[in-house]
Design a protein around this motif. Structure first.
Motif, mmCIF file in Angstrom:
data_model
loop_
_atom_site.group_PDB
_atom_site.id
_atom_site.type_symbol
_atom_site.label_atom_id
_atom_site.label_comp_id
_atom_site.label_asym_id
_atom_site.label_seq_id
_atom_site.Cartn_x
_atom_site.Cartn_y
_atom_site.Cartn_z
ATOM 1 N N GLU A 161 0.837 -1.204 0.000
ATOM 2 C CA GLU A 161 0.000 0.000 0.000
ATOM 3 C C GLU A 161 0.875 1.257 0.000
ATOM 4 N N SER B 292 3.808 1.611 -1.195
ATOM 5 C CA SER B 292 4.403 1.770 -2.519
ATOM 6 C C SER B 292 3.383 2.379 -3.490
ATOM 7 N N ALA B 293 2.154 1.857 -3.457
ATOM 8 C CA ALA B 293 1.101 2.408 -4.320
ATOM 9 C C ALA B 293 0.822 3.858 -3.950
ATOM 10 N N ASP B 294 0.828 4.125 -2.654
ATOM 11 C CA ASP B 294 0.566 5.475 -2.165
ATOM 12 C C ASP B 294 1.612 6.459 -2.691
ATOM 13 N N LEU B 295 2.841 5.969 -2.858
ATOM 14 C CA LEU B 295 3.927 6.832 -3.326
ATOM 15 C C LEU B 295 4.007 6.861 -4.850
ATOM 16 N N GLY B 296 2.985 6.309 -5.505
ATOM 17 C CA GLY B 296 2.878 6.490 -6.944
ATOM 18 C C GLY B 296 3.281 5.295 -7.792
ATOM 19 N N ALA B 297 3.657 4.180 -7.156
ATOM 20 C CA ALA B 297 4.113 3.040 -7.950
ATOM 21 C C ALA B 297 2.927 2.201 -8.409
ATOM 22 N N ASP B 298 2.873 1.928 -9.720
ATOM 23 C CA ASP B 298 1.813 1.048 -10.199
ATOM 24 C C ASP B 298 2.180 -0.387 -9.804
ATOM 25 N N PRO B 299 1.253 -1.343 -9.958
ATOM 26 C CA PRO B 299 1.539 -2.697 -9.479
ATOM 27 C C PRO B 299 2.842 -3.284 -10.018
ATOM 28 N N GLN C 242 5.590 -1.656 -10.928
ATOM 29 C CA GLN C 242 6.722 -1.008 -10.246
ATOM 30 C C GLN C 242 6.839 -1.504 -8.813
ATOM 31 N N THR C 243 5.686 -1.662 -8.150
ATOM 32 C CA THR C 243 5.701 -2.175 -6.777
ATOM 33 C C THR C 243 6.324 -3.563 -6.747
ATOM 34 N N THR D 292 10.187 -3.130 -7.347
ATOM 35 C CA THR D 292 10.994 -2.375 -6.381
ATOM 36 C C THR D 292 10.753 -2.780 -4.931
ATOM 37 N N VAL D 293 9.630 -3.424 -4.644
ATOM 38 C CA VAL D 293 9.348 -3.778 -3.247
ATOM 39 C C VAL D 293 9.180 -5.288 -3.059
#
Lengths: 312, 336
Positions: free
Chosen positions: A215, A217-224, A226-227, A230-231
């Motif tokens: 969440e 990551s998504a909150d900081l602008g990453a689409d699924p 990218q999440t 990167t995560v």
């Protein structure tokens, strides 16, 4: 009678408990001593004996082991067919590991993120159940499945895809007279047999990625996507590396699967088996055994350098 | 100008539970707005609806005039400070703060400079290279704040931001958050179950109960003029007087709130000041609380709680007369 501030210990067991409670190091020592002795003597000791053997050599004429330190045996590893054996085995182990990781990840991801209740129980059952049956039986079953008269050939013909199977078997290197006599067949069976060892650690690693990281990551602008890159993937990496240690080292050392399913070209495990048995060349067998150990050591060192264990 | 956040009759159900039940709310730009309520009252779900982690089952949500239905969190210009901070353990502090900029494709040198500034703003200058595991709770909180603010959100959402901190640190962070909000001018929406925190930090407070908003107002409004017995009880502590008791003490015949600190103890024989109501009783509990002493006085009809100066020489079992300004009795709505 005045009340006592402390009670008396209850019997001998109570006295022993009191001693251990006040001296926890003593308890730790007592608990660790037997396994440490086992590891030290039986495990590391035999490993050391093995290492020692690899520095001896075999006298070519008499077939007797010469108990003198030499690197001659190791240099034999780099001769023609021996190098081929090592390269073949390492390539196979690497491919099996990569394929296992690719197949295992979606399964592990589903189990860790979405499966709940009975679905989760079913997942564990499905992954673990193959481990409950005999390894030998499974390999022979696969030999039948992969054989020319086996299920896969039958199925391919029924679907009018016999040409496809023949085409695959006609491929150089990986092909052969039938799946059960090809590298492809060996590869398939390796992947099948070791897959649970890749799924379980990967799933455990994914299980430890909290939902709120995703969440955040998504909150900081990453689409699924990218999440994921990167995560989720970096956090699952220690699990994948742990799994790959299993699949890689188990493939490196196995001598049964390539013997039952595959062509007659040797893998390291088979070479060791043959050398220490019929050939009686214990030093070279020992040297061969050292190869997977060195490769695994190097692999772990690389994994550590790449930061695979940073989040452990 | 359109409100920063607008809820129009928004509901969100989880199975048969109506977590958010017909909420309508306008949060103005630049406000420091608190969503206050007990756990399970729907305040966190409201925050998640703004962030985009939840979608409303009914109703309509706008952020700065734009409808956000179907807009995923990663395309909303709002950022969240999570309750347990959710800092990525595989990244350094600097990488955590620069994460949002990295995702947007901001050049490395630029985002590093911005992350550095953001960390300096939350007083963590020089911490870029640290691992998050090396930080204390308060420092993690600051990193989470910097990580959210560096993206320049239109609305900053804070989920129980100070819940995990100890008292001293919490008070310090309250002040810092407040001055940060004032200097940045960004709309802050924060969720808390701590009424003291809501009253001290927010410009306006929405009080939640069972998925519904029961009162919206300034901290003074909700404290001085609670709209219902629930609010009177939840925000601070209050003596809730039944209609007949209020009426017999020159209040209006409705449920009435009387704050303990408005009640005084009148010494024996002294006259009751004009404009005051009074009642006689017996002290049943006396509890020293440092700054004040709290007494529970059993009267004929009901027990009353009063906060009196800690220097009192009263003891348990003393007979006392309690008096309070009639204006201190605040009539409330019928709802519980």
């Amino acid at each position: 009678m005045t009340a006592m501030a402390a009670e008396k210990p209850r019997g001998i067991a109570g006295t022993i408990s009191d001693v251990f409670f006040t001296r926890p190091q003593l308890l730790t020592l007592l608990l660790l001593l037997p396994p440490l002795l086992w590891i030290g003597v039986v495990y590391v000791g035999s490993l050391f004996a093995l290492l020692l053997q690899s520095f001896y050599s075999l006298d070519d004429f008499s077939g007797v082991v010469v108990h003198e330190f030499t690197l001659a045996t190791y240099s034999q590893l780099f001769e023609g067919s021996n190098v081929q054996i090592i390269l073949r085995t390492v390539t196979m182990a690497a491919l099996v590991t990569v394929a296992s990781a690719i197949i295992a990840f979606p399964i592990a991801y589903y189990a860790a993120r979405y499966a709940r209740g009975w679905m989760k129980a079913l997942f564990y059952l499905a992954v673990m159940m193959p481990l409950w049956s005999s390894y030998l039986v499974k390999v022979y079953a696969w030999k039948l499945i992969l054989a020319k008269e086996g299920v896969i050939t039958w199925f391919a013909n029924a679907l009018h895809l016999g040409w496809l199977l023949d085409g695959i078997l006609a491929l150089p290197i990986i092909g052969g007279p039938s799946l059960s006599f090809s590298y492809l067949g060996t590869f398939l069976v390796f992947v099948y047999i070791w897959l649970p060892y890749m799924i379980l650690p990967t799933q455990a690693a994914l299980e430890r990625v909290p939902t709120n990281f995703i969440e955040a990551s998504a909150d900081l602008g990453a689409d699924p996507g990218q999440t994921f890159r990167t995560v989720i993937f970096p956090l699952a990496l220690p699990g994948i590396v742990a799994g790959s240690i299993f699949t890689f080292s188990l493939t490196l050392g196995d001598y049964i699967i390539p013997q039952i399913v595959g062509n007659s070209r040797l893998m390291i495990g088979q070479a060791v088996y043959t050398l220490q048995g019929t050939a009686g060349n214990i030093p070279l067998a020992a040297a061969f055994t050292v190869v997977p150990m060195v490769i695994m050591g190097f692999y772990l060192w690389m994994a550590k350098r790449m930061g695979a264990f940073d989040v452990l | 100008m359109s409100p920063a956040v607008r809820f129009q009759n928004v509901s969100r159900h989880f199975g048969s539970v109506r977590a958010v039940d017909g909420v309508s709310l306008d949060i103005e730009p630049g406000e420091f707005f608190a969503l206050l309520g007990p756990s399970g009252s729907g305040k966190t779900t409201c925050l998640r609806l703004i962030a985009g982690f939840e979608q409303p089952d009914e109703g309509h949500i706008e952020i700065f005039g734009e409808t956000v239905e179907g807009v995923p969190p990663y395309r909303r210009n709002v950022n969240t400070v999570f309750q347990d901070y959710a800092l990525f353990p595989h990244m350094t502090v600097g990488e955590n703060v620069a994460y949002g900029l990295m995702i947007k494709g901001v050049e490395k040198s630029v985002r590093e400079a911005k992350a550095k500034d953001a960390l300096a703003m939350v007083k963590l200058g020089g911490y870029e290279g640290r691992r998050t595991a090396q930080l204390s709770g308060g420092q993690r909180q600051r990193v989470a704040l910097a990580r959210a603010l560096v993206n320049g959100p239109k609305v900053l959402l804070l989920d129980e931001p100070l819940g995990a901190l100890d008292l001293k640190l919490r008070e310090q962070m309250q002040e810092e958050l407040k001055s940060l909000q004032t200097s940045l001018g960004i709309t802050f929406v924060f969720v808390t179950h701590d009424q003291g925190e809501a009253l001290s930090m927010a410009n306006r407070v929405a009080i939640f109960s069972d998925g519904k908003i029961v009162q919206v107002g300034t901290p003074t409004d909700v404290y001085e003029r609670p709209a219902s017995r629930f609010v009177a009880d939840f925000v601070g502590s209050s003596n809730v007087l039944p209609p007949e008791f209020a009426a017999s003490h020159s209040g209006t015949p409705s449920w009435t709130s009387l704050r303990p600190e408005r009640i005084e103890v009148v010494s024996d024989g002294a006259a009751i000041p004009s404009g005051y109501a009074s009642v006689k009783g017996l002290i049943s509990v006396i509890s020293y609380q440092g700054a004040v002493t709290r007494i529970t006085v059993v009267t004929e009809k009901l027990p009353l709680i009063a906060s009196i100066p800690a220097t009192t020489s009263l003891r348990k079992g003393d007979h006392v007369t309690l008096a309070w300004p009639k204006a201190a009795m605040v009539a409330m709505g019928e709802s519980a």
